[in-house]
Design an enzyme around this catalytic site. Structure first.
Site, PDB file in Angstrom:
ATOM      1  CB  CYS A   1     -13.153  -0.017 -22.958  1.00  0.00           C
ATOM      2  SG  CYS A   1     -11.991   0.283 -24.325  1.00  0.00           S
TER       3      CYS A   1
ATOM      4  CG  ASP B   1     -14.170  -0.586  20.340  1.00  0.00           C
ATOM      5  OD1 ASP B   1     -12.975  -0.892  20.409  1.00  0.00           O
ATOM      6  OD2 ASP B   1     -14.576   0.594  20.246  1.00  0.00           O
TER       7      ASP B   1
ATOM      8  NE  ARG C   1      -3.790  -7.778 -29.826  1.00  0.00           N
ATOM      9  CZ  ARG C   1      -4.024  -6.477 -29.941  1.00  0.00           C
ATOM     10  NH1 ARG C   1      -3.833  -5.678 -28.897  1.00  0.00           N
ATOM     11  NH2 ARG C   1      -4.458  -5.977 -31.078  1.00  0.00           N
TER      12      ARG C   1
ATOM     13  CD1 TRP D   1     -12.871  -4.729  20.727  1.00  0.00           C
ATOM     14  CD2 TRP D   1     -10.637  -4.912  20.753  1.00  0.00           C
ATOM     15  NE1 TRP D   1     -12.343  -3.589  20.166  1.00  0.00           N
ATOM     16  CE2 TRP D   1     -10.984  -3.673  20.165  1.00  0.00           C
ATOM     17  CE3 TRP D   1      -9.288  -5.254  20.877  1.00  0.00           C
ATOM     18  CZ2 TRP D   1     -10.026  -2.773  19.702  1.00  0.00           C
ATOM     19  CZ3 TRP D   1      -8.324  -4.352  20.406  1.00  0.00           C
ATOM     20  CH2 TRP D   1      -8.690  -3.129  19.837  1.00  0.00           C
TER      21      TRP D   1
ATOM     22  CE1 TYR E   1      -8.908  -1.826  15.437  1.00  0.00           C
ATOM     23  CE2 TYR E   1      -6.747  -2.869  15.603  1.00  0.00           C
ATOM     24  CZ  TYR E   1      -7.524  -1.759  15.348  1.00  0.00           C
ATOM     25  OH  TYR E   1      -6.931  -0.569  14.991  1.00  0.00           O
TER      26      TYR E   1
ATOM     27  CB  THR F   1     -11.040  -7.193 -31.696  1.00  0.00           C
ATOM     28  OG1 THR F   1     -11.458  -7.309 -30.321  1.00  0.00           O
ATOM     29  CG2 THR F   1     -12.058  -6.370 -32.482  1.00  0.00           C
TER      30      THR F   1
ATOM     31  CB  CYS G   1      -9.635   0.646 -21.575  1.00  0.00           C
ATOM     32  SG  CYS G   1      -9.749  -1.168 -21.699  1.00  0.00           S
TER      33      CYS G   1
ATOM     34  CB  CYS H   1      -8.018  -2.900 -24.487  1.00  0.00           C
ATOM     35  SG  CYS H   1      -8.319  -1.256 -25.186  1.00  0.00           S
TER      36      CYS H   1
END
Length: 504
Positions: free
Chosen positions: A38, A453, A63, A433, A437, A30, A68, A65
């Protein structure tokens, strides 16, 4: 990098939405590519090939769909896990770096020549940087075409295309129809839900769906954001997080409703420049960790005898990220060795003294209207009027702001986590620390335990785990590569233990 054909086909046959965004299914008969879930009947296995990105499918002549919409899915969690050039490049491309700086600018940020980067991305992702950026432009163009009243010529330039002809050709190639057809089909699908300014100018209130993989714990994210919300800059109420933003082309404001609908966060964005729609979406997704794979995280941590019950009780936790890395760095240094509440107060004072007001056209009654100050503004302001409090913290903040303003320190999602940690720790007053973080918040590093921590260690003790840093680090090796998510659970355990003591 090749995908396993049999594994991918089983996911497609089962219409397993957990794999949406992790690969696309290209159907040779296709010429269309789809997301794994899909709803159309699965094609025969011999007629499909599996590609890692939409850009790879488009480069191969397929290309998208239109049923979906394979570009309207969560991003691959792989880009958060991978610290290599391909992963870092993907994060920067989604942030619009190619549109602003070109392929040479992208390559320079990653430390490669454009040719080297092209070879790496083509080998790993099946498409080079221009093709990946083109896919990103097409996605942004579809969003603007379907959800705003912008003229199509304005959409073309807002999405980053160099000309209207390039825009038309790309949309036809990617979606198989001209932009006007996309707009007409969207109007027929959901005419009551279109949001636009009505004047063809910059979007005033653009409403977007930010999809995620379930399960999703919105309440934990909202609690985290609420506890740290800086008055005037951000606010949490009724399941919605609101804040101001500084985007590449101008200021913006956003409201993120985390509980309105299953499967997606609803974002209402008011931007001063429509070119910022793509970067805004990328930054908001990182802020809420929407590209995470909660099944993988919970599956790993759920086998731990201590964390397992927590995972079962609250699945799908996310890492709170950032929409503005520089702001997060400033607030992190400002909040070193003080409570969350005290850090919030200090940040509010800084924002009030040095921030800018949101332009009137972007304001909404009752919403935040203060833009957090830029590093350049703070560097200048703090040099003239030093921050109150400990001198060492004031100097650390001033140097950080000056280094960010000069470009010596770059904070963006394309940084290598280890390199960023090392650079941060070269600055005065920034230790392991703070560096760890920021790697967690800015880069989304999924494997940062932050064993030093105090709250992490208190949470561990509350769960019967070792509270000693070395012992906890050793115990946590089994949680790799998801130690950041484990740390988040330990933070919550510490908070619950504190609340229990106060109410007992």
């Amino acid at each position: 990098m090749l995908l396993d054909h049999d594994t991918c086909y089983r996911a497609v046959a089962a219409k397993d939405a957990r794999f949406d965004g992790q690969f696309v299914t290209a159907v040779r008969t296709t010429g269309i590519y789809c997301r794994p879930s899909c709803p159309v009947p699965p094609p025969k296995a011999r007629n499909v090939e599996f590609l890692r990105t939409a850009a790879a499918a488009q480069s191969a002549g397929y290309r998208a769909c239109r049923r979906c919409l394979p570009d309207a899915v969560p991003g691959s969690p792989e880009w958060n896990l991978r610290a290599d050039a391909a992963g870092r490049a993907m994060r920067l491309i989604t942030d619009g770096v190619v549109e602003r700086d070109g392929v040479p600018g992208l390559a320079s940020r990653l430390g490669y020549s454009p040719r080297q980067l092209g070879r790496i991305l083509s080998a790993e992702l099946g498409a080079g940087p221009l093709a990946l950026a083109r896919a990103q432009r097409a996605h942004t163009a579809r969003i603007l075409t379907e959800t705003t009243a912008l003229g199509l010529a304005d959409v073309a330039f807002a999405a980053g295309f160099g000309s209207v002809r390039q825009f038309n050709d790309t949309v036809r190639a990617v979606y198989g129809v001209p932009p006007s057809r996309l707009r007409a089909e969207a109007a027929r699908r959901a005419p009551a839900h279109r949001h636009h300014t009505g004047d063809g100018g910059a979007p005033g209130a653009l409403t977007l769906r930010l999809p995620y993989r379930s399960p999703f714990d919105p309440h934990g994210l909202l609690a985290h954001l609420d506890a740290r919300a800086v008055p005037g800059v951000e606010r949490v109420s009724e399941g919605t997080y609101r804040r101001t933003l500084r985007l590449p082309h101008g200021p913006a404001a956003v409201a993120l409703d985390l509980t309105a609908r299953p499967g997606a966060v609803v974002a209402t964005l008011r931007a001063s420049d429509p070119r910022d729609v793509g970067p805004a979406v990328a930054r908001l997704r990182r802020l809420l960790d929407l590209d995470a794979d909660p099944q993988a995280v919970d599956g790993a941590l759920g086998t731990d005898p201590v964390l397992g019950p927590l995972v079962a009780a609250t699945p799908g936790i996310r890492l709170a990220g950032t929409a503005d890395p520089a702001e997060t760095a400033v607030r992190t240094v400002l909040g070193q060795q003080i409570s969350v509440a005290a850090a919030r107060t200090a940040a509010a004072r800084l924002a009030t003294a040095h921030g800018d007001r949101l332009p009137a056209a972007l304001r909404s009654p009752g919403d935040p209207d203060l833009l957090f100050p830029t590093p350049a503004t703070l560097a200048d302001g703090l040099a003239r009027n030093p921050l109150e409090g400990p001198a060492r913290r004031a100097e650390s903040l001033r140097v950080l702001c000056a280094t960010l303003a000069s470009g010596e320190l770059v904070l963006d999602p394309g940084r290598d986590p280890d390199a960023l940690r090392a650079e941060l720790q070269e600055l005065p007053g920034i230790g392991p620390w703070t560096a760890g973080y920021l790697a967690m918040r800015v880069l989304g590093d999924p494997d940062e335990l932050l064993a030093s921590d105090l709250a992490v260690r208190r949470g561990a003790e509350a769960l019967g785990l070792p509270g000693d840093e070395a012992a906890l680090t050793a115990r946590a090796r089994a949680w790799a590569p998801w130690r950041s998510y484990a740390a988040t659970r330990l933070w919550r355990a510490a908070s619950s233990a504190t609340t229990t003591r106060r109410t007992a």
